[in-house]
Design a protein around this motif. Structure first.
Motif, PDB file in Angstrom:
ATOM      1  N   ASP A 185       0.834  -1.204   0.000  1.00 45.86           N
ATOM      2  CA  ASP A 185       0.000   0.000   0.000  1.00 45.86           C
ATOM      3  C   ASP A 185       0.867   1.252   0.000  1.00 45.86           C
ATOM      4  OD1 ASP A 185      -2.703  -0.679  -0.058  1.00 45.86           O
ATOM      5  OD2 ASP A 185      -2.594  -1.427   1.984  1.00 45.86           O
ATOM      6  N   VAL A 186       0.270   2.375  -0.411  1.00 49.49           N
ATOM      7  CA  VAL A 186       1.072   3.599  -0.549  1.00 49.49           C
ATOM      8  C   VAL A 186       1.699   4.083   0.757  1.00 49.49           C
ATOM      9  CG1 VAL A 186       0.253   4.602  -2.682  1.00 49.49           C
ATOM     10  CG2 VAL A 186      -1.117   4.872  -0.636  1.00 49.49           C
ATOM     11  N   THR A 187       0.947   4.046   1.851  1.00 49.84           N
ATOM     12  CA  THR A 187       1.548   4.542   3.094  1.00 49.84           C
ATOM     13  C   THR A 187       2.604   3.568   3.587  1.00 49.84           C
ATOM     14  OG1 THR A 187      -0.179   3.528   4.443  1.00 49.84           O
ATOM     15  CG2 THR A 187      -0.521   5.805   3.799  1.00 49.84           C
ATOM     16  N   THR A 188       2.382   2.269   3.319  1.00 46.61           N
ATOM     17  CA  THR A 188       3.374   1.268   3.686  1.00 46.61           C
ATOM     18  C   THR A 188       4.620   1.432   2.828  1.00 46.61           C
ATOM     19  OG1 THR A 188       1.458  -0.146   3.946  1.00 46.61           O
ATOM     20  CG2 THR A 188       3.581  -1.163   4.256  1.00 46.61           C
ATOM     21  N   GLN A 189       4.422   1.792   1.580  1.00 48.44           N
ATOM     22  CA  GLN A 189       5.558   2.044   0.690  1.00 48.44           C
ATOM     23  C   GLN A 189       6.473   3.110   1.286  1.00 48.44           C
ATOM     24  OE1 GLN A 189       5.586   2.438  -3.665  1.00 48.44           O
ATOM     25  NE2 GLN A 189       5.653   4.629  -3.373  1.00 48.44           N
ATOM     26  N   ALA A 190       5.868   4.175   1.775  1.00 47.80           N
ATOM     27  CA  ALA A 190       6.664   5.249   2.361  1.00 47.80           C
ATOM     28  C   ALA A 190       7.455   4.726   3.559  1.00 47.80           C
ATOM     29  CB  ALA A 190       5.754   6.404   2.779  1.00 47.80           C
ATOM     30  N   GLU A 191       6.804   3.903   4.376  1.00 43.95           N
ATOM     31  CA  GLU A 191       7.497   3.359   5.552  1.00 43.95           C
ATOM     32  C   GLU A 191       8.668   2.482   5.173  1.00 43.95           C
ATOM     33  OE1 GLU A 191       4.424   2.928   9.165  1.00 43.95           O
ATOM     34  OE2 GLU A 191       4.567   1.248   7.800  1.00 43.95           O
ATOM     35  N   MET A 193      10.318   2.441   2.334  1.00 40.04           N
ATOM     36  CA  MET A 193      11.376   3.245   1.721  1.00 40.04           C
ATOM     37  C   MET A 193      12.171   3.990   2.777  1.00 40.04           C
ATOM     38  SD  MET A 193      11.303   2.429  -1.417  1.00 40.04           S
ATOM     39  CE  MET A 193      12.956   3.011  -1.282  1.00 40.04           C
ATOM     40  N   ALA A 194      11.461   4.526   3.772  1.00 38.46           N
ATOM     41  CA  ALA A 194      12.141   5.257   4.842  1.00 38.46           C
ATOM     42  C   ALA A 194      13.094   4.320   5.582  1.00 38.46           C
ATOM     43  CB  ALA A 194      11.125   5.861   5.806  1.00 38.46           C
ATOM     44  N   LEU A 216       9.298   7.640  -7.899  1.00 39.41           N
ATOM     45  CA  LEU A 216       9.843   7.027  -6.691  1.00 39.41           C
ATOM     46  C   LEU A 216      11.361   6.981  -6.780  1.00 39.41           C
ATOM     47  CD1 LEU A 216       9.253   5.468  -4.015  1.00 39.41           C
ATOM     48  CD2 LEU A 216       9.344   3.376  -5.362  1.00 39.41           C
ATOM     49  N   ALA A 219      12.832  10.345  -6.295  1.00 38.85           N
ATOM     50  CA  ALA A 219      12.617  10.867  -4.951  1.00 38.85           C
ATOM     51  C   ALA A 219      13.537  10.194  -3.936  1.00 38.85           C
ATOM     52  CB  ALA A 219      11.153  10.685  -4.534  1.00 38.85           C
ATOM     53  N   LEU A 260      -0.346  14.719  -9.564  1.00 37.13           N
ATOM     54  CA  LEU A 260      -1.148  14.831  -8.357  1.00 37.13           C
ATOM     55  C   LEU A 260      -1.714  16.233  -8.196  1.00 37.13           C
ATOM     56  CD1 LEU A 260      -2.040  13.446  -5.739  1.00 37.13           C
ATOM     57  CD2 LEU A 260       0.111  14.157  -4.704  1.00 37.13           C
TER      58      LEU A 260
ATOM     59  N   GLU B  45      -6.621   2.056   0.960  1.00 38.60           N
ATOM     60  CA  GLU B  45      -5.597   1.029   0.896  1.00 38.60           C
ATOM     61  C   GLU B  45      -6.257  -0.336   1.019  1.00 38.60           C
ATOM     62  OE1 GLU B  45      -1.684   2.620   2.538  1.00 38.60           O
ATOM     63  OE2 GLU B  45      -3.116   3.164   4.074  1.00 38.60           O
ATOM     64  N   SER B 256       2.070  10.506   0.908  1.00 38.51           N
ATOM     65  CA  SER B 256       2.730   9.235   0.608  1.00 38.51           C
ATOM     66  C   SER B 256       3.120   9.110  -0.855  1.00 38.51           C
ATOM     67  CB  SER B 256       1.816   8.063   0.968  1.00 38.51           C
ATOM     68  OG  SER B 256       1.565   8.048   2.347  1.00 38.51           O
ATOM     69  N   PRO B 258       5.247   9.730  -3.863  1.00 36.06           N
ATOM     70  CA  PRO B 258       6.599  10.255  -4.040  1.00 36.06           C
ATOM     71  C   PRO B 258       6.651  11.374  -5.075  1.00 36.06           C
ATOM     72  CG  PRO B 258       6.467   7.928  -4.720  1.00 36.06           C
ATOM     73  CD  PRO B 258       5.108   8.341  -4.290  1.00 36.06           C
ATOM     74  N   TRP B 262      10.521  14.524  -1.739  1.00 33.26           N
ATOM     75  CA  TRP B 262       9.714  13.629  -0.903  1.00 33.26           C
ATOM     76  C   TRP B 262      10.533  13.150   0.283  1.00 33.26           C
ATOM     77  CZ3 TRP B 262       9.191   7.831  -1.090  1.00 33.26           C
ATOM     78  CH2 TRP B 262       8.007   7.382  -0.512  1.00 33.26           C
ATOM     79  N   PRO B 264      10.208  10.222   2.845  1.00 33.85           N
ATOM     80  CA  PRO B 264       9.459   9.071   3.339  1.00 33.85           C
ATOM     81  C   PRO B 264       9.511   8.961   4.858  1.00 33.85           C
ATOM     82  CG  PRO B 264      11.442   8.354   2.165  1.00 33.85           C
ATOM     83  CD  PRO B 264      11.297   9.814   1.941  1.00 33.85           C
ATOM     84  N   SER B 268       6.381   8.287   7.221  1.00 27.92           N
ATOM     85  CA  SER B 268       6.411   7.115   8.079  1.00 27.92           C
ATOM     86  C   SER B 268       6.095   7.484   9.532  1.00 27.92           C
ATOM     87  CB  SER B 268       7.795   6.485   7.947  1.00 27.92           C
ATOM     88  OG  SER B 268       7.954   5.452   8.847  1.00 27.92           O
TER      89      SER B 268
END
Lengths: 326, 276
Positions: A185-191, A193-194, A216, A219, A260, B45, B256, B258, B262, B264, B268
């Protein structure tokens, strides 16, 4: 000067496919320095996955590789069995796209994590201790209890953390990540990646991330290699989202993505159909679909050349950059 | 004012767990409407309940309670019979993420379309049917030659366009797209989104898009419902939700994505805060 950590010299790979034998990637020529984070970007069939996998010789049986792939100056293609085993995992770890497919569903997560250590003769207690510490580090809580659980008891994001932990257990210098967040999922993707970014800095790792997502890539990574039809068409450390690329394909990819912040009248769509390396025409592989095509483009394959610190495989890059091409 | 085609009110759907006692509330008190020609996005999601909501709408799931009215007809029926389902199919059609599941590998695209048109619109003569097939192929920008091909000979994007043509063959009033562009390469995705915009302009079909991709939402939807844990947490016009989100969760979804600059790590952190 020391040799680059990873070096590809005129690498071409041929494979047998349903349609016969052919070249899937050709004339790959690039290097990666220790500590860099590099993205390998391309659409399906561009050859990005086979390129990354060739780094650890994880290729189909029918694959024949020409050229040289060097890790710390040593040719990976000449390595024997034992050397390869010492390369895969302890030196270069690989994270796969779909953790659900890559982790054995009938073994516990603890078994999955400690398997390698145990075969190396590390005791169970010690191996589990290390696995617990790493699960903790990648943000899986109640790690000790988690070791006894099976993959189906984990969400996709958590399981990807488990995979990252398993790669880190071997303490590699390089991480190859093949679309590590595509299944998430998108928010999980951010996590995730972080987390990868944090760990990369903390351990001074080199990261090669394969992705179809140019945004991505730009970024997260310091440098982007763009692939089309089995060749690298651009190798850039610029912020592609802000300043754009030099190759027409890079820019077409950037423009075809909806934005976006604002609706577009019509998305730029690249005419024709993407081809794989197998079907790449002579000359510039992108020429048949390129808005800037001239006859000369089809005469011979343009090599990567340096322009403003970027390497680009397009004979009209100067005109395109200057806005005089049409 | 445009005619209201869909009205969903207080929709609720639970799934029984295997043990019987651990049932899962998938959709809780969801309400929305879709007007003729309108394009609505359900954003969320996995586990947000968007797919279950859509499956209830097209009649693939029976909700526990709530009201679903499509083209003036009440759809919450215990066991709809074949005639009812057939009528519903003329109103709502669904396109899935993987076009392979909707295409018969042994059938050419126009054979499949002919079969569907005979089924849904038996009143048409064979000549009218041929004209309709040509029209459908043209609408999704497939050539005559591609229409005569089997799915295997087509690329992923062409197959997805064939799946859209099949859904349109019933001449539905509402087209539900379940992550229908998610698995495609960006250059192919752009083609499909342009095709959909063209269909929107040429027909009065309404769209319900299920997606997690906010850039796609910006490009294609008039209004948005943001779902989380089975509930709608925010709704509004696409522009207002994407430009001035009111809830933390919508803001998190937007951050979220990118883009240049960005971070992350911040996203997060925020996510952790919002969970706790």
């Amino acid at each position: 000067m020391t040799a680059p950590l990873i070096q590809y010299e005129d690498v071409s790979i041929t494979l047998s496919t349903a349609e016969g034998r052919g070249t899937v990637v050709r004339d790959l020529d690039f290097q990666i320095e220790a500590g860099e984070s590099v993205a390998l970007v391309g659409e399906s069939g561009s050859g990005k996955t086979i390129t990354a996998r060739s780094m650890i010789r994880l290729l189909p049986e029918s694959a024949r590789v020409q050229g040289q792939i060097k890790f710390e100056g040593k040719d990976v293609l000449q390595m024997g069995r034992k050397e390869l085993r010492d390369l895969r995992g302890p030196r270069i770890g690989m994270i796969f796209q779909d953790p659900k497919a890559a982790i054995n569903p009938v073994r516990t997560v603890g078994d999955f994590l400690t398997e390698r250590l145990r075969t190396q003769g590390v005791g169970r207690k010690e191996a589990e201790g290390r696995a617990t510490a790493l699960l903790d580090r990648v943000g899986v809580d109640r790690a000790e209890k988690r070791l006894r659980q099976y993959p189906f008891e984990f969400s996709g994001g958590l399981l990807q953390r488990v995979m990252i932990a398993s790669v880190l257990l071997a303490d590699p210098e390089v991480i190859l990540a093949d679309e590590p967040t595509t299944a998430l999922d998108v928010t999980t993707q951010a996590e995730v990646m972080a987390l990868l970014d944090e760990i990369r800095k903390e351990r001074d790792l080199t990261l090669l991330m394969i992705t179809h997502d140019l945004e991505l890539a730009a970024a997260v990574c310091g440098r982007t290699l763009v692939m089309y039809a089995g060749t690298i068409v651009e190798d850039s450390d610029a912020d592609l989202i802000d300043v754009g690329g030099l190759h027409p394909y890079t820019n077409a990819l950037l423009e075809s993505r909806p934005r976006l912040d604002q609706k577009q009248d019509e998305l730029v769509s690249i005419p024709g159909r993407a081809v794989s390396g197998l079907d790449a025409p002579a000359g510039c592989p992108f020429a048949p679909r390129c808005a800037f095509r001239i006859d000369q483009c089809e005469a011979e394959r343009p090599p990567l050349r340096l322009l403003d610190g970027t390497r680009v495989a397009c004979i009209r890059a100067e005109e395109i950059r200057g806005g005089s091409a049409k | 004012m445009s005619e209201k085609l869909v009205e969903v009110k207080n929709l609720r759907k639970t799934f029984e767990g295997r043990g019987g006692d651990d049932s899962h509330l998938a959709v809780n008190d969801v309400s929305f409407t879709i007007s003729e020609g309108e394009s609505v996005a359900l954003v969320g999601e996995s586990g947000s309940g968007k797919t279950t909501t859509a499956r209830c709408l097209v009649g693939l799931e029976t909700p526990d309670s709530g009201l679903i009215e499509v083209c003036g007809e009440q759809r919450v029926v215990r066991r709809p019979n074949a005639a009812t389902r057939r009528r519903w199919a003329l109103q709502t059609q669904m396109v899935f993420q993987d076009p392979y599941g909707s295409l018969d590998p042994r059938q050419t695209i126009d054979q499949g379309l002919a079969q569907l048109i005979r089924f849904h619109h038996g009143e048409l003569s064979s000549e009218q049917r041929r004209a309709r097939i040509a029209e459908l192929l043209d609408l999704v920008q497939l050539s005559e030659r591609q229409g005569g091909s089997r799915p295997r000979a087509l690329s992923g994007g062409q197959r997805q366009r064939a799946a859209i043509a099949r859904a349109l063959a019933a001449s539905p009033r509402i087209l539900v797209m379940d992550e229908a562009v998610a698995a495609l390469d960006v250059s192919v995705q752009a083609q499909i989104l342009n095709v959909l915009a063209g269909i929107q302009a040429e027909t009065r079909v309404s769209f319900l898009f299920l997606t997690h991709d906010l850039a796609v939402v910006r490009q294609i939807a008039d209004s948005v419902l943001v779902m989380k844990g089975g509930e709608v947490v925010e709704r509004g016009s696409t522009n207002s939700v994407l430009t001035n989100p009111e809830t933390e969760y919508a803001r998190l979804l937007i951050e979220s994505v990118p883009t240049s600059g960005w971070n992350p790590e911040n996203v997060s952190k925020k996510r952790k805060d919002s969970v706790q």
